[in-house]
Design an enzyme around this catalytic site. Structure first.
Site, PDB file in Angstrom:
ATOM      1  CB  ALA A   1      -3.398  -7.428  -7.444  1.00  0.00           C
TER       2      ALA A   1
ATOM      3  NE  ARG B   1       5.376  -0.622 -12.219  1.00  0.00           N
ATOM      4  CZ  ARG B   1       5.313   0.501 -12.266  1.00  0.00           C
ATOM      5  NH1 ARG B   1       5.807   1.237 -13.339  1.00  0.00           N
ATOM      6  NH2 ARG B   1       5.128   1.454 -11.139  1.00  0.00           N
TER       7      ARG B   1
ATOM      8  CG  HIS C   1       2.198  -2.201   1.974  1.00  0.00           C
ATOM      9  ND1 HIS C   1       1.297  -1.397   2.676  1.00  0.00           N
ATOM     10  CD2 HIS C   1       1.342  -2.866   0.967  1.00  0.00           C
ATOM     11  CE1 HIS C   1       0.074  -1.556   2.232  1.00  0.00           C
ATOM     12  NE2 HIS C   1       0.120  -2.574   1.187  1.00  0.00           N
ATOM     13  CG  ASP C   2       1.514  -2.143  -3.205  1.00  0.00           C
ATOM     14  OD1 ASP C   2       0.996  -1.925  -2.211  1.00  0.00           O
ATOM     15  OD2 ASP C   2       0.742  -2.728  -4.280  1.00  0.00           O
ATOM     16  CB  THR C   3       0.361   1.788   0.331  1.00  0.00           C
ATOM     17  OG1 THR C   3      -0.623   1.010  -0.350  1.00  0.00           O
ATOM     18  CG2 THR C   3      -0.165   2.868   0.705  1.00  0.00           C
TER      19      THR C   3
ATOM     20  CB  THR D   1      -6.516  -2.584  -7.235  1.00  0.00           C
ATOM     21  OG1 THR D   1      -6.052  -2.941  -8.623  1.00  0.00           O
ATOM     22  CG2 THR D   1      -7.652  -3.780  -6.955  1.00  0.00           C
TER      23      THR D   1
END
Length: 497
Positions: A11, A15, A241-243, A264
């Site tokens: 968010a 990169r 999903h990044d998690t 975040t």
């Protein structure tokens, strides 16, 4: 030596990172970093999807050039982002407007509206997802109630990583882990919750095929490859999903551990072979989201370091530029166990004057109002830590055993003060790192997809060999003070609820 290009979009920033597996170790090389953030247009908040797409292509070009110079071509590309948000495509595959951000105010009141139509227990039975007004389900409900032209014209819905994968490969597909964040995916039936959407008068014809994490979508589109001066490498639907990507990189063995993907947001949970959907998980408002290998990430989504990030942004706007390290030092010097807030309070989710909100919450609950920068940040960090303790106790209960180790991964794992607070408050060993867990997990999924590694367990062992971690043990003398603070914290939660 295999090279895998991972795009990790958060968010605040994105990169491009190249992962190389060589001699039984994994190496990362950051190629390109770029800012991200919400863009306000009139009264709405959007993501600048086309600028992000331009940055992705630039990162691809840089990575291809580096690979060519080294004589080691890229093997594949994978991409991950935050969850919940999506883009809508017309019949000609053009993007129908800039995607909204989950912090846009259009979803206010939509959770209550959904519960007026379908009981809470029924929504949870069909989805197993934590109730948050920002979820994709309530974004769609807001659009349906507003008779949105974009919704009416949509022929395809793609979550953010799926949208970029489509632009890379030309293949429209919904990757498993990102699909599960929407709250209209049924983890038991393993498909879209069409019945739920019908009952909410939300169309679902634009929902496409769901593919397993690690599916090879195909080769890079010729037009993209030509623009980036790149070979037509494979595009992998990595853990979108990044998690999910971050949890794949936890350097742990066995099952007796909790993870916190810290940034975040703090995503705190356990890995499970099947969804856990029952009266207790509903009462505790836990979520079931997809992981690598078809696993379930049974977790709680907690407002994490957002409070500190937004405090820092507010102070910067006022002309005081403080680094995170400086804020952490000020917090360490502030008095311990002062005023507390409840991080899950919806007042802390939007953009805006976070220091003022923290102070107002303390005043309204009859506590001393924090005044200095250090006192405000310490209030946020101690409150977050106590929320960790509460969630950890409930995870023990749901797992049927005590889970003695907490693995903290992601950017927040660099905050030594928060790590020690977590060890002390939960009376558990905390293992912090790797910081680059999301990019690492993205690379691991690509390596699994192309047969470079044989299993997730093998990938985690590779991570453990390749990256340093830091261990924090609970200080026995701190236990009584944290116990007293925890009782105060639970009282604040009860009064709010």
């Amino acid at each position: 030596m295999s090279r895998f290009l991972a795009f990790d979009l958060g968010a605040e920033s994105g990169r491009a990172v190249v992962g190389r597996i060589d001699r039984d170790r994994l190496y990362l090389d950051e190629i390109h970093r770029f800012p991200n953030g919400a863009v306000r247009v009139l009264d709405s908040l959007h993501w600048d999807a086309l600028r992000l797409w331009s940055e992705i292509k630039h990162g691809l070009a840089l990575a291809a050039r580096r690979a060519a110079d080294d004589g080691e071509p890229l093997a594949s590309i994978g991409l991950d982002t935050w969850g919940i948000d999506f883009g809508l495509l017309a019949a000609d595959d053009s993007l129908l407007g800039n995607p909204f951000t989950y912090r846009d105010r259009r979803t206010q009141g939509m959770l209550d509206e959904a519960l007026r139509r379908v009981p809470r227990a029924e929504i949870y039975r069909q989805t197993g997802v934590q109730f948050m007004e920002i979820n994709s389900l309530y974004q769609l409900l807001a659009m349906a109630r507003a008779v949105s032209p974009a919704l009416a014209g949509a022929r395809t819905l793609l979550n953010m990583p799926d949208l970029f994968n489509f632009w890379l490969s030309g293949v429209k597909a919904s990757e498993f882990s990102i699909a599960t964040t929407t709250q209209f995916y049924n983890p038991v039936a393993r498909g879209w919750a069409h019945d739920l959407l019908d009952r909410l008068d939300i169309p679902s014809h634009f929902l496409g095929d769901i593919v397993p994490t690690g599916t090879v979508l195909g080769r890079l589109l010729p037009s993209v490859a030509a623009e980036a001066c790149c070979d037509a490498v494979q595009v992998v639907a990595a853990a979108g999903h990044d998690t999910a990507a971050a949890v794949a990189a936890v350097p742990a063995a066995g099952e007796d551990w909790i993870y916190i993907s810290s940034g975040t947001w703090s995503l705190m949970g356990i890995e499970a072979p099947q969804p856990i959907i029952d009266e207790r998980s509903l009462a505790y408002d836990f979520t079931n989201e997809g992981g690598v290998g078809g696993t379930i990430r049974f977790l709680k989504n907690i407002v994490g370091l957002w409070m500190v990030q937004e405090c820092r942004r507010e102070w910067q706007r006022a002309g005081e530029a403080l680094t995170y390290d400086e804020l952490t030092r000020l917090a360490a010097e502030a008095p311990a166990f002062g005023p507390l807030v409840v991080p899950s309070n919806s007042r802390f989710v939007p953009l805006g004057d976070m220091p003022g909100r923290i102070q107002a919450a303390c005043a309204e609950s009859g506590q001393r109002v924090p005044q200095t920068r250090g006192e405000i940040v310490r209030c946020a960090l101690e409150s977050l830590t106590l929320e960790y303790r509460r969630v950890a106790e409930r995870l023990d209960e749901m797992a049927g055993r005590r889970l003695p180790v907490v693995h903290i991964i992601g950017g927040g794992s660099r905050n030594g003060l928060l790590n020690q607070f977590t060890a002390d408050a939960t009376a558990r060993t905390v293992v912090a790192g790797p910081v680059e867990a999301t990019a690492i997990g993205n690379v691991l999924v690509q390596a699994l997809a192309l047969g470079e590694i044989a299993s997730l367990a093998e990938g985690r062992a590779l991570v453990a060999r390749s990256f340093d971690v830091q261990t924090f043990q609970p200080a026995p003398e701190a236990g009584a003070a944290w116990d007293a603070a925890y009782e105060r914290f639970l009282g604040l939660r009860e009064s709010r609820e």
